[in-house]
Design an enzyme around this catalytic site. Sequence first.
Site, PDB file in Angstrom:
ATOM      1  N   CYS A 208       0.857  -1.196   0.000  1.00 49.91           N
ATOM      2  CA  CYS A 208       0.000   0.000   0.000  1.00 49.91           C
ATOM      3  C   CYS A 208       0.891   1.243   0.000  1.00 49.91           C
ATOM      4  CB  CYS A 208      -0.900   0.020   1.230  1.00 49.91           C
ATOM      5  SG  CYS A 208      -2.000  -1.384   1.407  1.00 49.91           S
TER       6      CYS A 208
ATOM      7  N   HIS B 214       1.155   5.120  -1.604  1.00 51.15           N
ATOM      8  CA  HIS B 214       0.511   6.046  -0.670  1.00 51.15           C
ATOM      9  C   HIS B 214       1.370   6.432   0.537  1.00 51.15           C
ATOM     10  CE1 HIS B 214      -3.294   5.864  -2.785  1.00 51.15           C
ATOM     11  NE2 HIS B 214      -3.218   4.547  -2.802  1.00 51.15           N
TER      12      HIS B 214
ATOM     13  N   ARG C  12     -13.050  -0.344  -2.023  1.00 52.84           N
ATOM     14  CA  ARG C  12     -11.852   0.431  -2.348  1.00 52.84           C
ATOM     15  C   ARG C  12     -10.589  -0.360  -2.003  1.00 52.84           C
ATOM     16  NH1 ARG C  12      -9.804   3.310  -5.847  1.00 52.84           N
ATOM     17  NH2 ARG C  12      -8.544   1.463  -5.745  1.00 52.84           N
TER      18      ARG C  12
ATOM     19  N   CYS D 279      -7.583  -2.193  -4.228  1.00 53.18           N
ATOM     20  CA  CYS D 279      -6.154  -1.925  -4.029  1.00 53.18           C
ATOM     21  C   CYS D 279      -5.361  -3.234  -3.972  1.00 53.18           C
ATOM     22  CB  CYS D 279      -5.937  -1.134  -2.746  1.00 53.18           C
ATOM     23  SG  CYS D 279      -6.396   0.612  -2.869  1.00 53.18           S
TER      24      CYS D 279
END
Length: 268
Positions: free
Chosen positions: A177, A181, A225, A229
């Site tokens: 992730c 991000h 969501r 991902c």
Amino acid sequence: MIRKSVYFLAAVAVSAAAPAMAEGSATDEIARYRQLLADGNPAELWEMRGEELWKAKAGPKQVSLEQCDLGKGPGVLKGAYVELPRYFKDANKVMDLEQRLIYCRMNLQGLTLAQATAVPFGAAGKQSDIEPMVAYITAESKGMKMAVSTSHPEERRAYEIGKKIFFYRAGAHDFACATCHSVDGQRIRLQDLPNMLNQRDAQAAYTTWPAYRVSQGEVRTMQHRLNDCFRQQRFPQPIYGSDVITAVTMFLAKSADGGVFNAPALKR
């Protein structure tokens, strides 16, 4: 008919924005595009259906979900979402909103796990009950500040697990992730990628989910969501309502503490 209208409005907005693309950044134009559509957010239709589903008698026990406790007492929706995920004593675990809805549908209405999770996400030919209820419930916290607790040992544990998953690199592309991000100023195509380690970015990103996605014609939840991902990272697809998703949600929600919740929002 509703979806056709939405797509038409989207096309008009993009067309109107085109001449200005040379003058402003793509990010500015996307923000303007969203603003043009915001007054007629179709998510309101999901909210209305969600309220009907919440109050409707259903399942083998033929009862509504109005006695479902989302953390602030049976049936209390105001301010519930901005404090989720949280530890629930009756289930003896930390739950996000969708996990809790599954729990209530099973324990109050008598559905089996398979029935309660049969259609989590709407798609062509399928209509989800979960997404409208999430839209309705989250809308009841609009304008309130995120205030997620980590005071219970299980809440702290969920947070730490979520943090580890956020930084865990694996899959065919060796992604985490954090790959997308955890850095300022990154983007994919025209889409800015929020740095979830920056509180301002985390607040802006987390507080606008769930959202109506114009490109899909559906309201999408945080479960959806994060599921997407994982798919893009080429990870195995998480089981719907899994503790893995709840842990990541806990980390993200806590990172957004203090942010003003403003969803269901509108996304491309």
